[in-house]
Write a protein that holds these residues in place. Sequence first.
Motif, PDB file in Angstrom:
ATOM      1  N   HIS A   1       3.671   8.072 -16.026  1.00  0.00           N
ATOM      2  CA  HIS A   1       4.135   9.355 -15.878  1.00  0.00           C
ATOM      3  C   HIS A   1       3.328  10.134 -16.757  1.00  0.00           C
ATOM      4  O   HIS A   1       3.010  11.372 -16.404  1.00  0.00           O
ATOM      5  N   HIS A   2       3.317   9.818 -18.200  1.00  0.00           N
ATOM      6  CA  HIS A   2       2.328  10.447 -19.097  1.00  0.00           C
ATOM      7  C   HIS A   2       0.958  10.577 -18.948  1.00  0.00           C
ATOM      8  O   HIS A   2       0.271  11.433 -19.092  1.00  0.00           O
ATOM      9  N   LEU A   3       0.294   9.427 -18.410  1.00  0.00           N
ATOM     10  CA  LEU A   3      -1.030   9.153 -17.897  1.00  0.00           C
ATOM     11  C   LEU A   3      -1.478  10.094 -16.810  1.00  0.00           C
ATOM     12  O   LEU A   3      -2.418  10.868 -16.815  1.00  0.00           O
ATOM     13  N   TRP A   4      -0.878   9.838 -15.774  1.00  0.00           N
ATOM     14  CA  TRP A   4      -0.913  10.565 -14.468  1.00  0.00           C
ATOM     15  C   TRP A   4       0.131  11.331 -13.818  1.00  0.00           C
ATOM     16  O   TRP A   4       0.871  10.542 -12.818  1.00  0.00           O
ATOM     17  N   PRO A   5       0.801  12.474 -14.169  1.00  0.00           N
ATOM     18  CA  PRO A   5       1.894  12.763 -13.749  1.00  0.00           C
ATOM     19  C   PRO A   5       2.000  12.979 -12.248  1.00  0.00           C
ATOM     20  O   PRO A   5       3.352  13.110 -11.753  1.00  0.00           O
ATOM     21  N   ASP A   6       1.218  13.172 -11.540  1.00  0.00           N
ATOM     22  CA  ASP A   6       0.795  13.344 -10.199  1.00  0.00           C
ATOM     23  C   ASP A   6       1.083  12.205  -9.286  1.00  0.00           C
ATOM     24  O   ASP A   6       0.913  12.156  -8.091  1.00  0.00           O
TER      25      ASP A   6
ATOM     26  N   ASP B   1       0.913  -0.866  -0.029  1.00  0.00           N
ATOM     27  CA  ASP B   1       0.067   0.084  -0.065  1.00  0.00           C
ATOM     28  C   ASP B   1       0.812   1.188   0.009  1.00  0.00           C
ATOM     29  O   ASP B   1       0.383   2.292  -0.159  1.00  0.00           O
ATOM     30  N   SER B   2       2.218   0.923   0.431  1.00  0.00           N
ATOM     31  CA  SER B   2       2.963   2.245   0.467  1.00  0.00           C
ATOM     32  C   SER B   2       3.519   2.678  -0.924  1.00  0.00           C
ATOM     33  O   SER B   2       3.437   1.957  -2.002  1.00  0.00           O
ATOM     34  N   ALA B   3       4.425   3.710  -1.004  1.00  0.00           N
ATOM     35  CA  ALA B   3       4.732   4.202  -2.358  1.00  0.00           C
ATOM     36  C   ALA B   3       5.877   3.419  -2.899  1.00  0.00           C
ATOM     37  O   ALA B   3       6.730   2.887  -2.063  1.00  0.00           O
ATOM     38  N   TYR B   4       5.995   3.004  -4.174  1.00  0.00           N
ATOM     39  CA  TYR B   4       7.061   2.597  -4.691  1.00  0.00           C
ATOM     40  C   TYR B   4       8.196   3.074  -4.852  1.00  0.00           C
ATOM     41  O   TYR B   4       8.194   4.326  -5.102  1.00  0.00           O
ATOM     42  N   ASP B   5       9.428   2.441  -5.013  1.00  0.00           N
ATOM     43  CA  ASP B   5      10.658   3.147  -5.362  1.00  0.00           C
ATOM     44  C   ASP B   5      10.500   3.002  -7.009  1.00  0.00           C
ATOM     45  O   ASP B   5       9.895   2.282  -7.474  1.00  0.00           O
ATOM     46  N   THR B   6      11.512   4.069  -7.644  1.00  0.00           N
ATOM     47  CA  THR B   6      11.367   4.092  -8.845  1.00  0.00           C
ATOM     48  C   THR B   6      12.652   3.598  -9.461  1.00  0.00           C
ATOM     49  O   THR B   6      13.908   3.769  -9.103  1.00  0.00           O
ATOM     50  N   ILE B   7      12.563   2.345 -10.144  1.00  0.00           N
ATOM     51  CA  ILE B   7      13.694   1.486 -10.749  1.00  0.00           C
ATOM     52  C   ILE B   7      14.289   2.048 -12.011  1.00  0.00           C
ATOM     53  O   ILE B   7      13.476   2.197 -13.163  1.00  0.00           O
ATOM     54  N   HIS B   8      15.498   2.561 -12.205  1.00  0.00           N
ATOM     55  CA  HIS B   8      16.334   2.980 -13.326  1.00  0.00           C
ATOM     56  C   HIS B   8      16.920   2.007 -14.035  1.00  0.00           C
ATOM     57  O   HIS B   8      18.144   1.649 -13.642  1.00  0.00           O
ATOM     58  N   ASP B   9      16.022   0.933 -14.481  1.00  0.00           N
ATOM     59  CA  ASP B   9      16.761  -0.340 -15.066  1.00  0.00           C
ATOM     60  C   ASP B   9      17.082  -0.012 -16.696  1.00  0.00           C
ATOM     61  O   ASP B   9      16.715  -0.669 -17.578  1.00  0.00           O
ATOM     62  N   PHE B  10      18.161   0.838 -16.914  1.00  0.00           N
ATOM     63  CA  PHE B  10      18.741   1.203 -18.053  1.00  0.00           C
ATOM     64  C   PHE B  10      20.002   1.914 -18.103  1.00  0.00           C
ATOM     65  O   PHE B  10      20.035   2.530 -16.737  1.00  0.00           O
ATOM     66  N   GLY B  11      20.852   2.196 -19.023  1.00  0.00           N
ATOM     67  CA  GLY B  11      21.870   2.835 -18.878  1.00  0.00           C
ATOM     68  C   GLY B  11      22.125   3.776 -20.149  1.00  0.00           C
ATOM     69  O   GLY B  11      21.642   3.358 -21.145  1.00  0.00           O
TER      70      GLY B  11
ATOM     71  N   TYR C   1       8.510   8.336  -9.680  1.00  0.00           N
ATOM     72  CA  TYR C   1       7.179   8.098  -9.541  1.00  0.00           C
ATOM     73  C   TYR C   1       6.791   7.649  -8.395  1.00  0.00           C
ATOM     74  O   TYR C   1       6.395   6.257  -8.225  1.00  0.00           O
ATOM     75  N   PRO C   2       6.269   8.206  -7.448  1.00  0.00           N
ATOM     76  CA  PRO C   2       6.099   7.744  -6.186  1.00  0.00           C
ATOM     77  C   PRO C   2       4.455   7.066  -5.954  1.00  0.00           C
ATOM     78  O   PRO C   2       3.956   7.528  -4.997  1.00  0.00           O
ATOM     79  N   ALA C   3       4.021   6.441  -7.004  1.00  0.00           N
ATOM     80  CA  ALA C   3       2.685   6.114  -6.957  1.00  0.00           C
ATOM     81  C   ALA C   3       2.571   5.042  -5.647  1.00  0.00           C
ATOM     82  O   ALA C   3       3.503   4.331  -5.514  1.00  0.00           O
ATOM     83  N   LYS C   4       1.521   4.809  -5.169  1.00  0.00           N
ATOM     84  CA  LYS C   4       1.155   3.790  -3.965  1.00  0.00           C
ATOM     85  C   LYS C   4       0.685   2.625  -4.784  1.00  0.00           C
ATOM     86  O   LYS C   4       0.092   2.669  -5.854  1.00  0.00           O
ATOM     87  N   GLY C   5       0.678   1.587  -3.924  1.00  0.00           N
ATOM     88  CA  GLY C   5       0.276   0.312  -4.366  1.00  0.00           C
ATOM     89  C   GLY C   5      -1.303   0.032  -3.661  1.00  0.00           C
ATOM     90  O   GLY C   5      -2.109   1.273  -3.100  1.00  0.00           O
TER      91      GLY C   5
END
Length: 253
Positions: A116-121, A55-65, A76-80
């Motif tokens: 991010h493009h759908l719900w930037p908040d 239910d808490s906010a997710y970490d944002t994974i930057h899985d690219f280089g 992107y701190p969306a909650k579950g």
Amino acid sequence: MPSFFIAHGSPSLALEENAYTQDLNALTERYDKPEAVVLFTAHWESPVTTISWRDSAYDTIHDFGGFQPELYAMRYPAKGSTAVAAEVERLLQQDGLESRRNEDRGLDHGAWVVLHHLWPDADVPVVQLSVNPFLPPERQYAIGRALAPLKERGVWIIGSGGTVHNLRMISWGAERAEEWAVAFDDWLLARTMAWDTDALFDYRSLAPHAVQAVPSAEHFVPYVLAMGSGDQKPELLHRSYGYGTLSHLLVRF
């Protein structure tokens, strides 16, 4: 509520403003705000469908280089939602489909670049699901179909991947799409609009340039998962290509 296949393209899509991102932005104007989003991401592979459980906010994974510094600063701190996750688990079990829980994983770029493009908040709860690229397409379709009742309780279902996704054949600086990439998507969309699941399940044998377009299935199966969760009224909302071969399809089911 609808279900969608949304191509997440390159990670840099999160920073771009173009015809594709404009159409993504327009989705939230066209439909009511959902209670939550259930999203299958091509960048989380596991043998068993795994459900993010928090239910808490997710970490944002930057899985690219190798991308712009601004991308690595994005969060992107969306909650579950464990309530929605529990319903996902129940529906899968009801259809005899195995699942597991994961309480730790953050949102990978297959999820947050799109969201991010759908719900930037980041104000819509998200339940992220893994994919197993080694399951046959008819099994993927069945997983999507099992979750279709979620839409009746105000949940969007999204498959995030890419129908043409061959990084070895990207043409940097290309101004037009490669003919083989277009031919594959032409076939795919024609079979989708006809709801010809028999042909779609056998796409590797029947579709032109299938081996080039889908060298590995992890980016393709979110399309089948989203289709399985939809009804037989598909609508193509956007089609374009990045770098000559990276397809940007947006399809509503």
